[in-house]
Design an enzyme around this catalytic site. Structure first.
Site, PDB file in Angstrom:
ATOM      1  N   ASP A 197       0.843  -1.195   0.000  1.00 57.23           N
ATOM      2  CA  ASP A 197       0.000   0.000   0.000  1.00 57.23           C
ATOM      3  C   ASP A 197       0.879   1.247   0.000  1.00 57.23           C
ATOM      4  O   ASP A 197       1.690   1.448   0.903  1.00 57.23           O
ATOM      5  CB  ASP A 197      -0.896  -0.006   1.241  1.00 57.23           C
ATOM      6  CG  ASP A 197      -1.835   1.192   1.279  1.00 57.23           C
ATOM      7  OD1 ASP A 197      -2.967   1.055   0.784  1.00 57.23           O
ATOM      8  OD2 ASP A 197      -1.432   2.253   1.798  1.00 57.23           O
TER       9      ASP A 197
ATOM     10  N   TYR B 123       2.526   9.986  -0.123  1.00 60.67           N
ATOM     11  CA  TYR B 123       3.662   9.455   0.639  1.00 60.67           C
ATOM     12  C   TYR B 123       5.008   9.793  -0.007  1.00 60.67           C
ATOM     13  O   TYR B 123       6.042   9.702   0.649  1.00 60.67           O
ATOM     14  CB  TYR B 123       3.564   7.937   0.782  1.00 60.67           C
ATOM     15  CG  TYR B 123       2.314   7.423   1.435  1.00 60.67           C
ATOM     16  CD1 TYR B 123       1.429   8.267   2.104  1.00 60.67           C
ATOM     17  CD2 TYR B 123       1.995   6.067   1.388  1.00 60.67           C
ATOM     18  CE1 TYR B 123       0.270   7.775   2.686  1.00 60.67           C
ATOM     19  CE2 TYR B 123       0.849   5.574   1.981  1.00 60.67           C
ATOM     20  CZ  TYR B 123      -0.019   6.423   2.615  1.00 60.67           C
ATOM     21  OH  TYR B 123      -1.164   5.932   3.186  1.00 60.67           O
TER      22      TYR B 123
ATOM     23  N   LYS C  68      -2.983   5.974  -4.109  1.00 62.40           N
ATOM     24  CA  LYS C  68      -4.116   6.841  -3.789  1.00 62.40           C
ATOM     25  C   LYS C  68      -3.907   8.225  -4.390  1.00 62.40           C
ATOM     26  O   LYS C  68      -2.783   8.727  -4.442  1.00 62.40           O
ATOM     27  CB  LYS C  68      -4.271   6.968  -2.264  1.00 62.40           C
ATOM     28  CG  LYS C  68      -4.258   5.651  -1.520  1.00 62.40           C
ATOM     29  CD  LYS C  68      -4.332   5.863  -0.019  1.00 62.40           C
ATOM     30  CE  LYS C  68      -3.951   4.597   0.716  1.00 62.40           C
ATOM     31  NZ  LYS C  68      -2.498   4.345   0.690  1.00 62.40           N
TER      32      LYS C  68
ATOM     33  N   HIS D 181      -7.893   9.537  -1.803  1.00 66.13           N
ATOM     34  CA  HIS D 181      -7.269   9.446  -0.483  1.00 66.13           C
ATOM     35  C   HIS D 181      -8.131  10.067   0.618  1.00 66.13           C
ATOM     36  O   HIS D 181      -8.251   9.500   1.699  1.00 66.13           O
ATOM     37  CB  HIS D 181      -5.892  10.127  -0.527  1.00 66.13           C
ATOM     38  CG  HIS D 181      -4.948   9.613   0.503  1.00 66.13           C
ATOM     39  ND1 HIS D 181      -3.588   9.595   0.327  1.00 66.13           N
ATOM     40  CD2 HIS D 181      -5.139   9.087   1.734  1.00 66.13           C
ATOM     41  CE1 HIS D 181      -2.995   9.079   1.387  1.00 66.13           C
ATOM     42  NE2 HIS D 181      -3.923   8.777   2.258  1.00 66.13           N
TER      43      HIS D 181
END
Length: 275
Positions: free
Chosen positions: A46, A51, A76, A109
């Protein structure tokens, strides 16, 4: 190797119930950490545009020597890209950064409810899904009222709703709504960023079953039917988090852990994220 069960999503795609999360893993550490997880046996990774480590995740998948089709990869959509044209461009960039040809799951997200574009954004994800470049689409941090708006205004029911779930935030209302609509629930922060690991109830149950508190908290989530993806950059902890399928908690254990609920979040409420 422990056999990780699959969850079948509402479009028939199978996702491993246990995955490896990469939230807050610095890009410089992501490739090695992901390779370690894949070596241990994880087949579900994931990540997210937010990120900043998609390139390193993709590199690890390519360097693993495993067949691409044997690894389930999620990313996401980042919050600035809710405009449909931006969503398309951002997805295209994720494919470039990951270098994997396709994604297995792509999520919105955060709903950014105060901005209110998420139905239009979801329609863009439907177009991406129909293009065949992603095997399933879903959402993250959506409440039932957000999900109702999506389903009233679109065709594809989200396959996944990824929400914060742990023994201090059991989220039974959202999880029940997901189940009613055929949406699988993924639990992020499944150990509440470590907060539940010293809880006396969880520590006692861990001692009773001869496991660690983290394993007990993760096993609780799995037995409730959620998909979980703990995160660590320490090999011993990554191995520990994978050792969840050769023991079970009793119904009484599950109930006692669920009774710890405080409606306590480690992250923001979804309605508070608007940028």
């Amino acid at each position: 190797m422990n056999a990780v069960p699959d969850i079948t999503l509402n479009n028939g795609v199978k996702i491993p119930q246990l995955g490896f999360g990469t939230f807050q893993i610095p890009p410089a550490d992501t490739r090695e950490a992901t390779l370690t997880a894949l070596e241990i046996g994880y087949r579900h990774i994931d990540t997210a545009q937010m990120y900043g480590n998609e390139k390193e995740v993709g590199q690890a998948v390519r360097d693993s020597g495993l067949d691409r089709d044997d690894i389930f990869v999620t990313s996401k959509l980042n919050n600035p890209f809710h405009d449909p044209a931006d969503a398309h461009a951002a997805f295209d960039q994720s494919l470039v950064d990951l270098g994997l040809g396709h994604l297995d799951l792509f999520l919105i997200h955060w709903p950014q409810a105060g901005i209110g574009k998420f139905v239009e954004t979801w329609k863009a994800l439907e177009e991406i899904y129909r293009s065949g470049r992603v095997r399933a689409i879903g959402v993250s941090n959506f409440q039932p009222n957000h999900l109702r708006r999506i389903m009233d205004g679109s065709v594809v029911v989200p396959a996944i709703n990824q929400i914060e779930v742990h023994p201090y935030l059991i989220q039974d209302e959202v999880r029940a709504f997901d189940t009613e609509q055929g949406i699988a629930t993924e639990a992020w922060a499944p150990i509440a960023k470590g907060k539940v690991l010293t809880d006396p109830v969880i520590v006692r149950i861990a001692n009773d079953v001869g496991r660690t508190p983290a394993q007990v908290a993760l096993r609780w989530a799995l037995q409730r039917g959620d998909i979980v993806f703990p995160k660590s950059v320490t090999r011993a902890r990554v191995e520990e988090n994978f050792g969840l399928f050769d023991f079970e908690l009793s119904d009484a254990d599950i109930a006692e852990i669920s009774a710890l609920n405080r409606d306590e979040r480690t992250g923001p409420h979804p309605d508070q994220v608007n940028g």
